[in-house]
Design a protein around this motif. Structure first.
Motif, PDB file in Angstrom:
ATOM      1  N   MET A   1     -45.816 -27.730   2.626  1.00  0.00           N
ATOM      2  CA  MET A   1     -44.823 -26.918   1.926  1.00  0.00           C
ATOM      3  C   MET A   1     -44.242 -25.889   2.885  1.00  0.00           C
ATOM      4  SD  MET A   1     -45.401 -24.785  -1.556  1.00  0.00           S
ATOM      5  CE  MET A   1     -44.548 -23.249  -1.717  1.00  0.00           C
ATOM      6  N   MET A   2     -42.946 -25.805   2.893  1.00  0.00           N
ATOM      7  CA  MET A   2     -42.271 -24.859   3.785  1.00  0.00           C
ATOM      8  C   MET A   2     -42.258 -23.468   3.151  1.00  0.00           C
ATOM      9  SD  MET A   2     -38.562 -25.479   5.429  1.00  0.00           S
ATOM     10  CE  MET A   2     -37.572 -24.096   5.857  1.00  0.00           C
ATOM     11  N   THR A   3     -42.609 -22.480   3.945  1.00  0.00           N
ATOM     12  CA  THR A   3     -42.613 -21.115   3.455  1.00  0.00           C
ATOM     13  C   THR A   3     -41.209 -20.535   3.548  1.00  0.00           C
ATOM     14  OG1 THR A   3     -44.853 -20.826   4.263  1.00  0.00           O
ATOM     15  CG2 THR A   3     -43.628 -18.834   3.765  1.00  0.00           C
ATOM     16  N   ASN A   4     -40.765 -19.906   2.470  1.00  0.00           N
ATOM     17  CA  ASN A   4     -39.484 -19.210   2.524  1.00  0.00           C
ATOM     18  C   ASN A   4     -39.608 -18.000   3.427  1.00  0.00           C
ATOM     19  OD1 ASN A   4     -38.218 -20.945   0.781  1.00  0.00           O
ATOM     20  ND2 ASN A   4     -38.713 -19.746  -1.025  1.00  0.00           N
ATOM     21  N   GLU A   5     -38.627 -17.828   4.277  1.00  0.00           N
ATOM     22  CA  GLU A   5     -38.628 -16.655   5.151  1.00  0.00           C
ATOM     23  C   GLU A   5     -37.620 -15.648   4.629  1.00  0.00           C
ATOM     24  OE1 GLU A   5     -37.926 -17.949   9.136  1.00  0.00           O
ATOM     25  OE2 GLU A   5     -40.025 -18.463   9.403  1.00  0.00           O
ATOM     26  N   PHE A   6     -37.942 -14.391   4.823  1.00  0.00           N
ATOM     27  CA  PHE A   6     -37.049 -13.339   4.374  1.00  0.00           C
ATOM     28  C   PHE A   6     -37.237 -12.116   5.260  1.00  0.00           C
ATOM     29  CE2 PHE A   6     -40.617 -11.291   2.292  1.00  0.00           C
ATOM     30  CZ  PHE A   6     -41.434 -12.368   1.981  1.00  0.00           C
ATOM     31  N   GLY A   7     -36.252 -11.249   5.231  1.00  0.00           N
ATOM     32  CA  GLY A   7     -36.295 -10.055   6.079  1.00  0.00           C
ATOM     33  C   GLY A   7     -35.841  -8.829   5.319  1.00  0.00           C
ATOM     34  N   TRP A   8     -35.509  -7.789   6.060  1.00  0.00           N
ATOM     35  CA  TRP A   8     -35.152  -6.514   5.436  1.00  0.00           C
ATOM     36  C   TRP A   8     -33.957  -6.625   4.504  1.00  0.00           C
ATOM     37  CZ3 TRP A   8     -38.738  -3.251   5.137  1.00  0.00           C
ATOM     38  CH2 TRP A   8     -39.649  -3.080   6.168  1.00  0.00           C
ATOM     39  N   GLU A   9     -33.056  -7.582   4.770  1.00  0.00           N
ATOM     40  CA  GLU A   9     -31.865  -7.714   3.937  1.00  0.00           C
ATOM     41  C   GLU A   9     -32.184  -8.323   2.575  1.00  0.00           C
ATOM     42  OE1 GLU A   9     -32.595  -9.352   6.619  1.00  0.00           O
ATOM     43  OE2 GLU A   9     -32.237 -11.490   6.358  1.00  0.00           O
ATOM     44  N   ASP A  10     -33.421  -8.780   2.390  1.00  0.00           N
ATOM     45  CA  ASP A  10     -33.810  -9.452   1.150  1.00  0.00           C
ATOM     46  C   ASP A  10     -34.726  -8.566   0.300  1.00  0.00           C
ATOM     47  OD1 ASP A  10     -32.513 -11.916   1.998  1.00  0.00           O
ATOM     48  OD2 ASP A  10     -34.183 -12.124   3.392  1.00  0.00           O
ATOM     49  N   ALA A  11     -34.265  -7.380  -0.024  1.00  0.00           N
ATOM     50  CA  ALA A  11     -35.098  -6.424  -0.767  1.00  0.00           C
ATOM     51  C   ALA A  11     -35.591  -7.016  -2.087  1.00  0.00           C
ATOM     52  CB  ALA A  11     -34.323  -5.135  -1.019  1.00  0.00           C
TER      53      ALA A  11
ATOM     54  N   GLN B   1     -47.188  -7.631   5.847  1.00  0.00           N
ATOM     55  CA  GLN B   1     -48.296  -8.570   5.637  1.00  0.00           C
ATOM     56  C   GLN B   1     -47.927  -9.726   4.697  1.00  0.00           C
ATOM     57  OE1 GLN B   1     -51.503  -6.059   4.291  1.00  0.00           O
ATOM     58  NE2 GLN B   1     -51.721  -5.077   6.283  1.00  0.00           N
ATOM     59  N   LEU B   2     -46.732  -9.679   4.110  1.00  0.00           N
ATOM     60  CA  LEU B   2     -46.328 -10.759   3.198  1.00  0.00           C
ATOM     61  C   LEU B   2     -46.089 -12.049   3.969  1.00  0.00           C
ATOM     62  CD1 LEU B   2     -43.728  -8.924   0.928  1.00  0.00           C
ATOM     63  CD2 LEU B   2     -46.003  -9.721   0.247  1.00  0.00           C
ATOM     64  N   ASP B   3     -46.540 -13.174   3.400  1.00  0.00           N
ATOM     65  CA  ASP B   3     -46.246 -14.474   3.995  1.00  0.00           C
ATOM     66  C   ASP B   3     -44.735 -14.682   3.977  1.00  0.00           C
ATOM     67  OD1 ASP B   3     -48.919 -15.042   4.336  1.00  0.00           O
ATOM     68  OD2 ASP B   3     -49.097 -16.109   2.432  1.00  0.00           O
ATOM     69  N   GLY B   4     -44.193 -15.061   5.083  1.00  0.00           N
ATOM     70  CA  GLY B   4     -42.767 -15.358   5.150  1.00  0.00           C
ATOM     71  C   GLY B   4     -41.906 -14.188   5.594  1.00  0.00           C
ATOM     72  N   PHE B   5     -42.454 -12.984   5.655  1.00  0.00           N
ATOM     73  CA  PHE B   5     -41.638 -11.863   6.097  1.00  0.00           C
ATOM     74  C   PHE B   5     -41.431 -11.966   7.599  1.00  0.00           C
ATOM     75  CE2 PHE B   5     -40.956  -7.541   7.654  1.00  0.00           C
ATOM     76  CZ  PHE B   5     -39.826  -7.230   6.922  1.00  0.00           C
ATOM     77  N   ARG B   6     -40.170 -11.982   8.011  1.00  0.00           N
ATOM     78  CA  ARG B   6     -39.858 -12.148   9.419  1.00  0.00           C
ATOM     79  C   ARG B   6     -39.127 -10.933   9.997  1.00  0.00           C
ATOM     80  NH1 ARG B   6     -34.754 -12.607   8.760  1.00  0.00           N
ATOM     81  NH2 ARG B   6     -33.798 -13.926   7.192  1.00  0.00           N
ATOM     82  N   GLY B   7     -39.051  -9.863   9.218  1.00  0.00           N
ATOM     83  CA  GLY B   7     -38.362  -8.671   9.700  1.00  0.00           C
ATOM     84  C   GLY B   7     -39.187  -7.938  10.746  1.00  0.00           C
ATOM     85  N   ASP B   8     -38.505  -7.178  11.550  1.00  0.00           N
ATOM     86  CA  ASP B   8     -39.161  -6.378  12.580  1.00  0.00           C
ATOM     87  C   ASP B   8     -39.576  -5.034  11.960  1.00  0.00           C
ATOM     88  OD1 ASP B   8     -39.911  -4.818  14.697  1.00  0.00           O
ATOM     89  OD2 ASP B   8     -38.114  -5.208  15.887  1.00  0.00           O
ATOM     90  N   PRO B   9     -40.890  -4.740  11.961  1.00  0.00           N
ATOM     91  CA  PRO B   9     -41.330  -3.463  11.377  1.00  0.00           C
ATOM     92  C   PRO B   9     -40.619  -2.255  11.977  1.00  0.00           C
ATOM     93  CG  PRO B   9     -43.214  -4.852  11.887  1.00  0.00           C
ATOM     94  CD  PRO B   9     -41.993  -5.549  12.458  1.00  0.00           C
ATOM     95  N   ALA B  10     -40.240  -2.373  13.240  1.00  0.00           N
ATOM     96  CA  ALA B  10     -39.552  -1.263  13.904  1.00  0.00           C
ATOM     97  C   ALA B  10     -38.148  -1.041  13.349  1.00  0.00           C
ATOM     98  CB  ALA B  10     -39.488  -1.511  15.409  1.00  0.00           C
ATOM     99  N   GLN B  11     -37.627  -2.041  12.632  1.00  0.00           N
ATOM    100  CA  GLN B  11     -36.285  -1.913  12.046  1.00  0.00           C
ATOM    101  C   GLN B  11     -36.319  -1.289  10.654  1.00  0.00           C
ATOM    102  OE1 GLN B  11     -33.362  -2.721  13.699  1.00  0.00           O
ATOM    103  NE2 GLN B  11     -34.786  -2.876  15.402  1.00  0.00           N
ATOM    104  N   SER B  12     -37.496  -0.940  10.165  1.00  0.00           N
ATOM    105  CA  SER B  12     -37.573  -0.324   8.841  1.00  0.00           C
ATOM    106  C   SER B  12     -37.048   1.101   8.904  1.00  0.00           C
ATOM    107  CB  SER B  12     -39.017  -0.323   8.328  1.00  0.00           C
ATOM    108  OG  SER B  12     -39.773   0.646   9.002  1.00  0.00           O
ATOM    109  N   ASN B  13     -36.568   1.567   7.781  1.00  0.00           N
ATOM    110  CA  ASN B  13     -36.189   2.975   7.662  1.00  0.00           C
ATOM    111  C   ASN B  13     -36.319   3.359   6.188  1.00  0.00           C
ATOM    112  OD1 ASN B  13     -33.787   2.203   6.293  1.00  0.00           O
ATOM    113  ND2 ASN B  13     -32.753   1.915   8.245  1.00  0.00           N
ATOM    114  N   GLU B  14     -36.119   4.626   5.917  1.00  0.00           N
ATOM    115  CA  GLU B  14     -36.327   5.117   4.559  1.00  0.00           C
ATOM    116  C   GLU B  14     -35.423   4.410   3.556  1.00  0.00           C
ATOM    117  OE1 GLU B  14     -36.988   9.316   4.322  1.00  0.00           O
ATOM    118  OE2 GLU B  14     -36.131   9.392   2.313  1.00  0.00           O
TER     119      GLU B  14
END
Length: 72
Positions: free
Chosen positions: A1-11, A41-54
């Motif tokens: 099964m393919m894991t869905n990937e998502f990033g910061w744009e997918d709130a 730690q979520l499966d499929g999260f591909r965002g860069d933690p350094a790109q997070s902001n408030e």
């Protein structure tokens, strides 16, 4: 099964995933530092933690809160 990937744009997707993983946790009680750890730690999260902001964390928190309210 393919894991869905998502990033910061997918709130909304992150919010859904967090609600599934932590159904008993009220998102409004989670500190942003803890929220960031939960997200990366979520499966499929591909965002860069350094790109997070408030603003991004707040968007995720609100999306998660919507899912949390719907589940109550």
């Amino acid at each position: 099964m393919m894991t869905n990937e998502f990033g910061w744009e997918d709130a909304e997707e992150i919010g859904i995933q967090l609600q599934e993983k932590y159904p008993e946790l009220d998102p409004l009680t989670v500190r942003f530092t803890d929220l960031l750890q939960y997200i990366v730690q979520l499966d499929g999260f591909r965002g860069d933690p350094a790109q997070s902001n408030e603003s991004k964390l707040e968007s995720v928190q609100m999306a998660w809160y919507e899912e949390y309210k719907d589940a109550q």
